[in-house]
Write a protein that holds these residues in place. Structure first.
Motif, PDB file in Angstrom:
ATOM      1  N   ILE A  34       6.929 -54.106  43.600  1.00  0.00           N
ATOM      2  CA  ILE A  34       6.292 -55.828  44.320  1.00  0.00           C
ATOM      3  C   ILE A  34       7.089 -56.777  43.683  1.00  0.00           C
ATOM      4  CG2 ILE A  34       4.391 -55.774  43.413  1.00  0.00           C
ATOM      5  CD1 ILE A  34       3.233 -56.970  46.406  1.00  0.00           C
ATOM      6  N   GLU A  38       2.455 -65.451  42.924  1.00  0.00           N
ATOM      7  CA  GLU A  38       1.170 -64.924  42.001  1.00  0.00           C
ATOM      8  C   GLU A  38       0.668 -64.294  40.747  1.00  0.00           C
ATOM      9  OE1 GLU A  38       0.282 -67.735  43.293  1.00  0.00           O
ATOM     10  OE2 GLU A  38       1.202 -68.446  45.461  1.00  0.00           O
ATOM     11  N   ARG A  58      -0.082 -54.102  51.201  1.00  0.00           N
ATOM     12  CA  ARG A  58       1.063 -54.178  49.888  1.00  0.00           C
ATOM     13  C   ARG A  58       0.487 -52.464  50.122  1.00  0.00           C
ATOM     14  NH1 ARG A  58       2.121 -58.183  52.765  1.00  0.00           N
ATOM     15  NH2 ARG A  58       2.212 -60.792  51.122  1.00  0.00           N
ATOM     16  N   MET A  89      11.070 -55.480  51.510  1.00  0.00           N
ATOM     17  CA  MET A  89      10.822 -53.701  52.351  1.00  0.00           C
ATOM     18  C   MET A  89       9.775 -53.233  51.497  1.00  0.00           C
ATOM     19  SD  MET A  89      13.843 -51.727  49.883  1.00  0.00           S
ATOM     20  CE  MET A  89      15.003 -53.198  50.497  1.00  0.00           C
ATOM     21  N   SER A  90       9.269 -52.659  52.276  1.00  0.00           N
ATOM     22  CA  SER A  90       7.893 -51.416  51.135  1.00  0.00           C
ATOM     23  C   SER A  90       7.892 -50.503  50.773  1.00  0.00           C
ATOM     24  CB  SER A  90       6.573 -51.309  52.202  1.00  0.00           C
ATOM     25  OG  SER A  90       5.172 -50.690  51.423  1.00  0.00           O
ATOM     26  N   ARG A  92       6.217 -47.339  50.278  1.00  0.00           N
ATOM     27  CA  ARG A  92       6.073 -46.534  51.622  1.00  0.00           C
ATOM     28  C   ARG A  92       7.107 -45.610  51.987  1.00  0.00           C
ATOM     29  NH1 ARG A  92       2.083 -50.505  53.145  1.00  0.00           N
ATOM     30  NH2 ARG A  92      -0.132 -49.717  52.223  1.00  0.00           N
TER      31      ARG A  92
HETATM   32  C1  LIG Z   1       9.097 -64.683  47.128  1.00  0.00           C
HETATM   33  C2  LIG Z   1       8.005 -63.472  47.211  1.00  0.00           C
HETATM   34  C3  LIG Z   1       6.932 -63.550  46.381  1.00  0.00           C
HETATM   35  C4  LIG Z   1       5.968 -63.075  46.887  1.00  0.00           C
HETATM   36  N1  LIG Z   1       4.495 -63.345  46.682  1.00  0.00           N
HETATM   37  C5  LIG Z   1       3.861 -62.031  46.593  1.00  0.00           C
HETATM   38  C6  LIG Z   1       2.572 -61.915  46.335  1.00  0.00           C
HETATM   39  O1  LIG Z   1       2.047 -62.899  45.441  1.00  0.00           O
HETATM   40  N2  LIG Z   1       1.549 -61.125  46.825  1.00  0.00           N
HETATM   41  C7  LIG Z   1       1.708 -60.621  47.628  1.00  0.00           C
HETATM   42  O2  LIG Z   1       0.574 -59.923  47.848  1.00  0.00           O
HETATM   43  N3  LIG Z   1       3.072 -60.326  48.162  1.00  0.00           N
HETATM   44  C8  LIG Z   1       3.638 -61.041  47.652  1.00  0.00           C
HETATM   45  N4  LIG Z   1       5.343 -61.200  48.342  1.00  0.00           N
HETATM   46  C9  LIG Z   1       5.229 -60.128  49.686  1.00  0.00           C
HETATM   47  C10 LIG Z   1       5.878 -58.662  48.871  1.00  0.00           C
HETATM   48  O3  LIG Z   1       6.410 -58.248  47.633  1.00  0.00           O
HETATM   49  C11 LIG Z   1       6.326 -57.833  49.935  1.00  0.00           C
HETATM   50  O4  LIG Z   1       5.024 -57.328  50.934  1.00  0.00           O
HETATM   51  C12 LIG Z   1       6.901 -55.899  49.215  1.00  0.00           C
HETATM   52  O5  LIG Z   1       7.729 -55.882  50.275  1.00  0.00           O
HETATM   53  C13 LIG Z   1       5.411 -55.424  49.734  1.00  0.00           C
HETATM   54  O6  LIG Z   1       6.205 -54.060  48.769  1.00  0.00           O
HETATM   55  P1  LIG Z   1       5.075 -52.952  48.495  1.00  0.00           P
HETATM   56  O7  LIG Z   1       5.097 -52.582  50.166  1.00  0.00           O
HETATM   57  O8  LIG Z   1       6.044 -51.571  48.203  1.00  0.00           O
HETATM   58  O9  LIG Z   1       3.769 -53.109  48.114  1.00  0.00           O
HETATM   59  C14 LIG Z   1       6.045 -62.276  48.113  1.00  0.00           C
HETATM   60  C15 LIG Z   1       7.351 -61.492  48.456  1.00  0.00           C
HETATM   61  C16 LIG Z   1       8.661 -62.303  48.673  1.00  0.00           C
HETATM   62  C17 LIG Z   1       9.675 -61.909  49.083  1.00  0.00           C
END
Ligand SMILES: Cc1cc2nc3c(=O)[nH]c(=O)nc-3n(C[C@H](O)[C@H](O)[C@H](O)COP(=O)(O)O)c2cc1C
Length: 184
Positions: A34, A38, A58, A89-90, A92
């Motif tokens: 991910i 933060e 997420r 992308m996720s 999942r």
């Molecule tokens: C630059 C950037 C910063 C991000 N920061 C966060 C974050 O701090 N916390 C969070 O929950 N998602 C954040 N995201 C969104 C997740 O990276 C995104 O929803 C991701 O597809 C989740 O993947 P997962 O479902 O495989 O966990 C950020 C995305 C980007 C592009």
């Protein structure tokens, strides 16, 4: 600078923060990644504890909550296109390592892998998850710090001047910028 102020609601009002790529793994060891804006230092010397803020929807939130482990990987500036892909992308329904083209390296103490393209990798054991607001705070004790030897100077000391990283402020990305001085 003017001493006048106007009311203005900033997106992510405390800035800057590093972009990080946090790896997790499911019960079978299948890894996910991910992108996070933060990522913070919470306890600095002993123990070293880092915080990451992840929204409940997420997939990584579920994996880290269930498996209790994660790795914080700090990407260099030239990885920005992949950092954005990871965040779009996720896990999942995607194998992000294969689809985006990132290289897993086995960790020493935890199941989630290090990312070879990131020169700093922190293996973490989950201590606590706190509900905060629209994101939850995951606190992880750093069990192992890995750095690329490319970032060490001739005396074997970490050389921040060699560091390439991605700094976020609002929705913008910067590199680390000019070195001002050491604090001492
Ligand atoms: C630059 C950037 C910063 C991000 N920061 C966060 C974050 O701090 N916390 C969070 O929950 N998602 C954040 N995201 C969104 C997740 O990276 C995104 O929803 C991701 O597809 C989740 O993947 P997962 O479902 O495989 O966990 C950020 C995305 C980007 C592009």
């Amino acid at each position: 600078m003017s001493h006048e102020r106007v009311s203005y609601r900033l997106f992510r009002p405390v800035y800057p923060s590093p972009a990080s790529l946090v790896t997790s793994a499911d019960a079978d060891g299948k890894p996910n990644i991910i992108t996070l804006g933060e990522t913070f230092n919470l306890s600095v010397h002993e123990p070293v504890i880092v915080g990451i803020a992840i929204a409940p929807q997420r997939y990584s939130h579920k994996l880290i909550s269930e498996q209790g482990e994660f790795v914080v990987n700090l990407p260099p500036a030239d990885l920005l296109p992949k950092v954005l892909q990871v965040g779009a992308m996720s896990g999942r329904d995607h194998d992000k390592f294969a689809e985006i083209g990132l290289t897993p390296i086995p960790a020493t103490h935890v199941k989630p892998p290090l990312i070879a393209e990131c020169p700093v990798n922190l293996e973490c054991r989950l201590l606590n998850v706190q509900t905060i607001g629209d994101h939850d705070l995951f606190q992880g004790e750093v069990l192992e710090h890995h750095v690329s030897p490319d970032l060490l100077n001739e005396e074997g000391k970490f050389d921040h001047a060699k560091l390439s990283t991605i700094v976020m402020a609002g929705g913008h990305f910067f590199d680390l910028g000019e070195h001002l001085r050491h604090w001492k």
